[in-house]
Design an enzyme around this catalytic site. Structure first.
Site, short mmCIF file in Angstrom:
data_model
loop_
_atom_site.label_atom_id
_atom_site.label_comp_id
_atom_site.label_asym_id
_atom_site.label_seq_id
_atom_site.Cartn_x
_atom_site.Cartn_y
_atom_site.Cartn_z
N HIS A 814 81.03 -78.72 145.64
CA HIS A 814 80.39 -77.77 145.18
C HIS A 814 78.99 -77.56 145.44
CE1 HIS A 814 84.09 -75.81 142.10
NE2 HIS A 814 84.32 -76.22 142.97
N GLU A 817 76.31 -77.58 142.92
CA GLU A 817 75.91 -78.72 142.27
C GLU A 817 74.58 -79.56 142.15
OE1 GLU A 817 79.64 -78.46 140.28
OE2 GLU A 817 80.14 -76.65 139.80
N HIS A 911 80.32 -83.33 138.28
CA HIS A 911 80.62 -81.64 138.53
C HIS A 911 79.19 -81.40 138.00
CE1 HIS A 911 83.91 -80.02 140.77
NE2 HIS A 911 84.07 -81.43 140.45
N GLU A 996 81.01 -82.86 134.18
CA GLU A 996 80.40 -81.37 133.96
C GLU A 996 78.65 -82.06 133.56
OE1 GLU A 996 81.33 -78.88 135.57
OE2 GLU A 996 83.25 -78.83 135.65
#
Length: 1065
Positions: A814, A817, A911, A996
Site C-alpha cells: 500500500h 503506508e 504495513h 502493522e
C-alpha cells in the site's frame, strides 16, 4: 424458594388485573413500587417476564373506563408503567394490543387544566412513543396536536409539565411519518419560534432541559429531506447559528451546543467536490484493458432518509479500535484448512530457480583468499559510510526521550544505473520456455555517484539532464547567510526571477555529503532520473534530495484542545451563512499548471508534481486558510488519505490553516494526538534536515461534501471527511513540505540499496539484488537475498549454508503506508551490518526480501492501489501476470520455495495502520477464529500448532513499540485474498503475518504518549530481526556453537538452558 417467589408474583399480578377492590389494588401497587425502588433492573425484567407489563396495562384500562376514574389508582399505575416500559422491548406491541393508547390520550385531554394528572399521562405517552409503531399510532390519533397545546412560550409556571410534553413530542418525532406530519402542518416554524423564545428568555440557564428538548424535536424532524428543506427555508441555519454563539463559552451548555452542531451539519446542503471529475488527474492504460473512465461529478441528490447523525465528541477517552466483526469471521473449517495447490502451470515455476543463486553458488573465490586478506578486507569495509545497525538499549532510548519529550514543534530513457535490470521475469513463452531473472549484484555507490556527477554531460541521458530541483524564492538571506559566496548552479537553469535549481553550490553539497547515513543527494538524483512515472515528473522535491535524519528529541502526542472540532464546524457553517467573506480563489490546480491567481499577493504557492507527491487542488478560503483536495489513486476515483506537497511564499509567525476536505476514512488518529509532518528547506540547509511533527488545532470530522455512489459501491454516496490543522512556519519565504507521514520514495529505496551493497562486508555478508519483475509502469521491483557467507568451501559449511531456513519479508504493497518502508529500512540496515547479533542471525537464515511491492503506486502518489486501480493486497488468491505482476511473481517465487521443500519459516508483510497505536502482528489461527465466532471446536478433528504465537510474544518483550494485546489471529472472509491468509493457506506457512505499524504513536511502555518517528520505526525493523533470532533459539534445532554464541550476546542464558534441557529429554 424461587418457585414460591414466582408463584407469589403471579398471584399479585393476576389479582391486580381482576380485582375491583380499591384497597387491594393500592396495596399491590405499593408493594410493586417498593420492590422497584431498590436493587437493580433485574427485578423489573423478572416481573416483565412474568407478564407484569400486561397486568399494569390491563389495570390501567380497567381503572380509566370507570364512570369516575380514581386518580389515586391511576397515578401510581402511570408511574409504574413509565418505569417498566423503558425496560420492556415489546412494550409498544403490548400497549397496542391492550388498547392503552386511546385510554391514555383520553385521560390527557380530560386533564389539560390539571397539571399533576397531565404530567403522569405525558410520562406514559413518552414511553409508548419509544416504539416506532406505537408512536405512529399516537400521531395518527392526534397526540402531537395535544402536545402542542401543552408546550407554551417561555414561562416559569408548570415547567415540569412543559418539559414532559416536549420530551414526549421528541419521542414521537423519531417516527418519520410523524416528522412528515409536523412538516406538512407547519409546526416546524412554530418549534423554531418556541426555541428562540426560550433561549432568549432563559438568561440564567435554568431550563436547559426544555431548550435541549426542543432541539431534539428539530433534530428528529431534520432526519428527513422535507424536514431539512423546510428548516433551511425557515432560516433555521441562521437562527441556530446565531443563538449557539451565546453558549460556546459555557461547558454547562455543551448538550445544547452538541445538539445544535448535529442539526446544522445535517442540514448543510450536500454538494460535490469542486472538481470537474472525481477520477484521478493521472490516467494509465493497463495492458489488455480499456482506459479507465470515471463518471463526471454532478450535483448529488440527498437521500430521503439519512438516519441519525453520529454524535460528535470533543474529548475521546479511548483510541478507536477496528474491532473484529464476528459476522466477518470465516467459520467454514474447510475454507480455513491449508489448501496446497497451484494457480499456474507447474513448469512455470522453473523460472524462479534463478532467484535462489545461494543454492547453486560454488564460492570458488573462497579458495584463493587467505585469512590475512579477509581481515584486511574487513578493515576496508569499516571505513566511512559503514554504519552498523546497533539495536538501541532501553536506557539509551529513555535518555533520548526524556531529554526532548517536551520539544513538540508547533516513459523516460534508461540511466546507467538501470543496466542491472535488463532481464525482467516474463510469463511462459509459446514454446514452453521461461525467461528468468538475471542474477546481478548492484553497482557500487561510487559508480552511481560518478554517474550522477556527470549526468548532464552524457549524450544519452536527456531524461536525467532534464530532471530539476524545485526552485527557491529569491531572497538575499539565502545567498549571503546560508551558502558560500562561491556557490555555483548545481544543474540546469531555472525560471527567471528565482535562484537556480537550488543555487546551493557544490561546496555545500560536498560539506554535507556524509552527514546523513545511507543518503547521498547525487545518488538520489541519479536514481530519480531513471524512475518512470505516469505524469513524467521533471522536478525533485528538495526534501527528498537533501534527505532526512531524525531529530535528537522525541515529540509528544498533541493534547486535544477543548471544543476545537465544533469551532471548525461552525467556521464551515459560517461560510454558508456569510458567503461574502469567502475568497474562493484557486491557487493550485494539478490539471492547470498556471492558475490565473498564481501571482496573487499574500498567497501561498503550492506544488506536488514530484515523486510520491499528492495534492490536486488548493483553494484560498480566507487570507490564511486553504482548502486542499487530494488526488485519487491512478485509475480510481477514491482512496484519498496520503498527501505530500510543497508550500512556499509564506510569512513567519502567522498561523495558516489547512483543510484537507476529501478524506475517506470514518476516523483517524489525527483525533487522538497525531500530527502531520513538515520539512523546512531553510532548516535543512542549516544542518537540521528533519521531518518533524507539526500542527495544532487538529481535528478530523465529517463534512458536507458527498462522494459519488459509484465510487463507494453503495446505493447512495457517503460523505467525505475533513482533516483540519494549523501551522505556523518558522521562516519567512521558506520552502516547506507537508505530508501525511514521513515520505519514503521509490528512488530513495533504490539509492539505499546501492549504498547497502557498498557498505556490506562481502566476506561476511552474502548480498544479492535481482529484479523480481518489471512493474506496469516499467520500474524494476527489486528482490534481495541476505545471509552469511559460508565459513569455507568445505562440504559441511556449504551444506549448512544451503540448508538454512528461509525468511521472506515484503513491504509497501500500500503506497500510502510509508511507515512500512521505514521499518523495512531498519531491517535491511541491521541485516547487512557488522553487529554481532546480525552476524549470528545471518548464519541462521536466508532472507528473501521484496522491500517495495507497489513501486508504481509509491512513485505516483497513490494511497492504496497500483496503476491498474487495484488494491494489490486483495489479489493474492488469483493475481494476474499482466495487471498484478509483482504479486503474481511474489506468489510464484513462494510456490517455487514450497516445491523444493523450502517453504519459508516466517513470512511477514510490513504495513501501516491509520486507526491504532503501537506496532502489532496479525496472524492466522483456525481455533481462535472459530472460538471468537462462537463455533464449537472439535480438538480431535481441528489440530493446530501454537507456534504462530511465539514470535509476537518475543517481540512484546524485546521491541518497545510492540503490543501483544493489539495482535489478532483471526481469519476474516474479507481478508481471504490478502498475503497473510493466502501464504498461510496455500504455501502452508504457519508463521504468516502482517506487521502493522502505527502512524501515530504508542500507548504503553517507554514510548507511551510519544509520537512515533523514523528512528523508532527503524528500531522496530531491527528488533524484528532480534525476535527472529530468539525464535530460532527457542523453537528450532540449533547447534551448540550457535547457542553458545547467542548466550554470549543476549541475556537469555536461562531460557536457552531450559530449551536445551527440553530438547535433550
Amino acid at each position: 424458594m424461587a418457585e414460591q417467589e414466582a408463584s407469589g408474583l403471579k398471584v399479585l399480578l393476576s389479582t391486580l388485573q381482576s380485582s375491583q377492590d380499591r384497597d387491594v389494588i393500592l396495596n399491590i401497587l405499593s408493594v410493586l413500587a417498593d420492590l422497584f425502588s431498590v436493587g437493580t433492573d433485574r427485578r423489573i425484567h423478572y416481573m416483565i417476564s412474568k407478564g407484569g407489563s400486561e397486568a399494569l396495562l390491563q389495570a390501567l384500562v380497567n381503572a380509566a373506563q370507570t364512570a369516575e376514574p380514581d386518580y389515586s389508582i391511576l397515578l401510581p399505575l402511570l408511574r409504574l408503567l413509565a418505569k417498566v416500559g423503558q425496560r420492556d422491548r415489546k412494550f409498544g406491541q403490548r400497549v397496542q394490543k391492550l388498547e392503552a393508547i386511546d385510554v391514555t390520550l383520553s385521560l390527557a385531554r380530560k386533564n389539560l387544566g390539571h397539571h399533576l394528572h397531565l404530567i403522569h399521562c405525558l410520562w406514559a405517552l413518552r414511553v409508548y412513543a419509544s416504539s416506532v409503531t406505537a408512536g405512529t399510532t399516537l400521531g395518527i390519533n392526534g397526540a402531537m396536536e395535544l402536545l402542542f397545546k401543552v408546550i407554551t412560550p417561555y414561562t416559569k409556571k408548570h415547567t415540569r409539565t412543559v418539559r414532559a410534553a416536549i420530551e414526549a413530542l421528541a419521542a414521537l418525532l423519531k417516527s418519520k411519518s410523524n416528522s412528515r406530519r409536523v412538516v406538512h402542518r407547519g409546526y416546524l416554524c412554530g418549534l423554531l419560534r418556541l426555541y428562540q423564545d426560550w433561549h432568549q428568555s432563559d438568561i440564567s440557564n435554568s431550563y436547559i432541559h426544555i431548550r435541549r428538548g426542543l432541539l431534539l424535536c428539530l433534530k428528529h424532524i431534520t432526519n428527513i429531506r422535507s424536514g431539512r428543506e423546510t428548516f433551511r427555508c425557515a432560516r433555521g441555519m441562521e437562527i441556530l447559528f446565531a443563538t449557539v454563539q451565546d453558549c460556546l463559552a459555557s461547558k454547562s451548555l455543551d448538550s445544547i451546543v452538541t445538539t445544535v452542531t448535529q442539526i446544522l451539519r445535517k442540514c448543510y446542503p450536500k454538494e460535490s467536490l469542486p472538481l470537474a471529475t472525481a477520477s484521478s488527474s493521472f490516467s494509465f492504460s493497463p495492458p489488455g484493458s480499456i482506459s479507465f473512465q470515471s463518471p463526471r461529478s454532478g450535483p448529488e441528490d440527498e437521500s430521503e432518509e439519512d438516519g441519525e447523525e453520529e454524535v460528535e465528541k470533543d474529548f475521546d477517552n479511548d483510541d478507536p479500535e477496528n474491532k473484529e466483526e464476528d459476522d466477518d469471521l470465516e467459520t467454514d473449517v474447510n475454507k480455513l484448512r491449508s489448501r496446497p495447490g497451484l494457480d499456474r502451470p507447474e513448469k512455470e515455476l522453473a523460472q524462479y530457480e534463478a532467484m535462489c543463486p545461494e543454492l547453486s553458488h560454488d564460492f570458488q573465490e573462497l579458495e584463493s583468499e587467505s585469512e590475512d586478506e579477509r581481515g584486511s578486507e574487513d578493515v576496508l569495509r569499516s571505513l566511512p559510510f559503514t554504519h552498523p545497525r546497533v539495536i538501541p538499549s532501553a536506557a539509551f532510548m529513555q535518555q533520548q526521550c526524556g531529554r526532548g519529550k517536551d520539544q513538540n514543534t508547533k516513459g523516460p530513457r534508461p540511466e546507467p544505473a538501470e543496466r542491472a535490470f535488463k532481464a525482467p521475469l516474463k510469463g511462459p513463452e509459446k514454446d514452453g520456455k521461461c525467461i528468468s531473472a538475471q542474477t546481478t549484484e548492484n553497482k557500487t555507490t561510487g559508480d552511481s555517484a560518478q554517474n550522477a556527477d556527470g549526468l548532464c554531460e552524457e549524450k544519452g541521458s536527456a531524461r536525467s539532464c532534464g530532471l530539476m530541483l524545485r526552485p527557491l524564492p529569491k531572497d538575499a538571506s539565502w545567498d549571503a547567510k546560508t551558502f558560500n559566496a562561491q556557490c555555483v548552479s548545481y544543474c540546469s537553469p531555472s525560471p527567471a526571477g528565482e535562484v537556480g535549481d537550488l543555487d546551493v553550490g557544490k561546496g555545500h553539497l560536498e560539506r554535507r555529503q556524509g552527514n546523513i547515513p545511507f543518503h547521498r543527494p547525487h545518488l538520489y538524483m541519479a536514481k530519480a532520473g531513471s524512475t518512470k512515472s505516469v505524469p513524467d515528473y521533471t522536478f525533485l522535491a528538495l526534501s527528498d534530495f537533501w534527505g532526512h535524519e531524525p531529530p535528537s528529541y522525541c515529540q509528544s502526542m498533541l493534547e486535544r484542545k477543548y471544543a476545537v472540532q465544533r469551532a471548525k464546524i461552525f467556521d464551515d457553517i459560517r461560510r454558508l451563512i456569510q458567503p461574502g467573506d469567502v475568497i474562493g480563489r484557486v491557487v493550485f490546480d494539478l490539471e492547470e499548471p498556471s492558475p490565473s491567481s498564481l501571482d496573487a499577493p499574500d498567497c501561498l504557492k503550492f506544488f506536488s508534481k514530484f515523486e510520491s507527491g499528492n495534492l490536486r487542488k488548493a483553494i484560498q478560503v480566507h487570507g490564511f486558510e486553504y482548502d486542499l483536495i487530494m488526488n485519487a489513486d491512478v485509475n480510481s476515483s477514491q482512496h484519498h488519505q496520503w498527501f505530500y506537497f510543497e508550500v512556499s511564499a509564506m510569512k513567519s509567525a502567522v498561523p495558516y490553516r489547512f483543510n484537507v476536505i476529501n478524506c475517506e476514512k470514518v476516523n483517524s488518529q489525527f483525533n487522538y494526538g497525531m500530527q502531520p509532518v513538515m520539512y523546512s528547506v531553510k532548516e535543512a540547509l542549516q544542518d537540521k534536515p528533519h521531518w518533524i511533527r507539526v500542527g495544532y488545532d487538529i481535528c478530523y470530522y465529517k463534512n458536507h461534501y458527498r462522494r459519488r455512489a459509484a465510487a463507494t459501491g453503495t446505493t447512495q454516496g457517503k460523505s467525505y471527511y475533513t482533516l483540519s490543522f494549523s501551522v505556523t512556519f518558522p521562516h519567512k519565504d521558506d520552502v516547506c513540505y507537508l505530508a501525511y507521514h514521513y515520505p519514503y520514495t521509490y528512488s530513495a529505496l533504490m539509492a539505499h540499496l546501492d549504498m547497502l551493497a557498498e557498505t556490506r562486508n562481502p566476506k561476511k555478508v552474502f548480498y544479492g539484488q535481482q529484479t523480481l519483475c518489471q512493474t506496469l509502469g516499467g520500474n524494476p521491483c527489486p528482490l534481495l537475498t541476505i545471509t552469511a557467507m559460508p565459513e569455507s568451501k568445505s562440504r559441511n559449511d556449504l551444506e549448512q549454508f544451503r540448508n538454512r531456513p528461509y525468511v521472506v519479508l515484503v513491504a509497501r504493497v500500500h503506497p500510502g503506508e510509508s511507515n512500512a518502508s521505514w521499518v523495512m529500512k531498519g531491517t535491511l540496515e541491521f541485516l547487512v551490518s557488522s553487529d554481532p547479533i546480525a552476524e549470528l542471525l545471518r548464519k541462521c537464515f536466508i532472507f528473501k526480501i521484496i522491500p517495495m511491492l507497489n513501486p508504481d503506486g509509491v512513485i505516483n502518489g497513490n494511497h492504496r492501489c497500483s496503476l491498474s486501480g487495484d488494491d494489490l493486497n486483495r489479489q493474492w488468491l488469483a493475481p494476474s501476470p499482466l495487471l498484478h505482476p509483482t504479486i503474481y511473481h511474489s506468489k510464484g517465487f513462494l510456490y517455487y520455495l514450497r516445491s523444493i521443500g523450502r517453504a519459508p519459516l516466517v513470512f511477514c508483510d510490513y504495513h501501516g495502520h491509520s486507526q491504532k497505536k503501537n506496532v502489532f502482528l496479525y496472524g492466522c489461527s483456525i481455533k481462535e477464529t472459530l472460538w471468537q465466532a462462537g463455533c464449537p471446536v472439535d480438538t480431535a478433528v481441528v489440530t493446530e500448532h501454537v507456534g504462530y504465537r511465539t514470535l509476537p510474544k518475543i517481540l512484546d518483550k524485546v521491541a518497545t513499540p510492540f503490543s501483544m494485546s493489539s495482535c489478532s489471529f483471526l481469519v476474516e472472509k474479507s481478508r481471504a485474498s490478502t498475503a497473510r491468509v493466502v501464504v498461510w493457506q496455500e504455501i502452508g506457512v504457519l508463521r504468516s503475518y502482517t506487521m502493522e505499524s502505527t502512524y501515530c504513536g504508542c500507548s504503553h511502555g517507554l514510548y507511551k504518549g510519544l509520537q512515533i518517528g523514523t528512528r523508532e520505526l527503524e528500531e522496530m525493523g531491527a528488533k524484528f530481526c532480534l525476535g527472529l533470532l530468539i525464535l530460532q533459539l527457542k523453537s528450532l534445532p540449533c547447534s551448540k556453537k550457535l547457542i553458545t554464541q547467542a548466550a554470549a550476546l543476549l541475556d537469555l542464558e536461562e531460557e536457552i538452558r531450559d530449551f536445551q534441557t527440553q530438547r535433550n529429554s
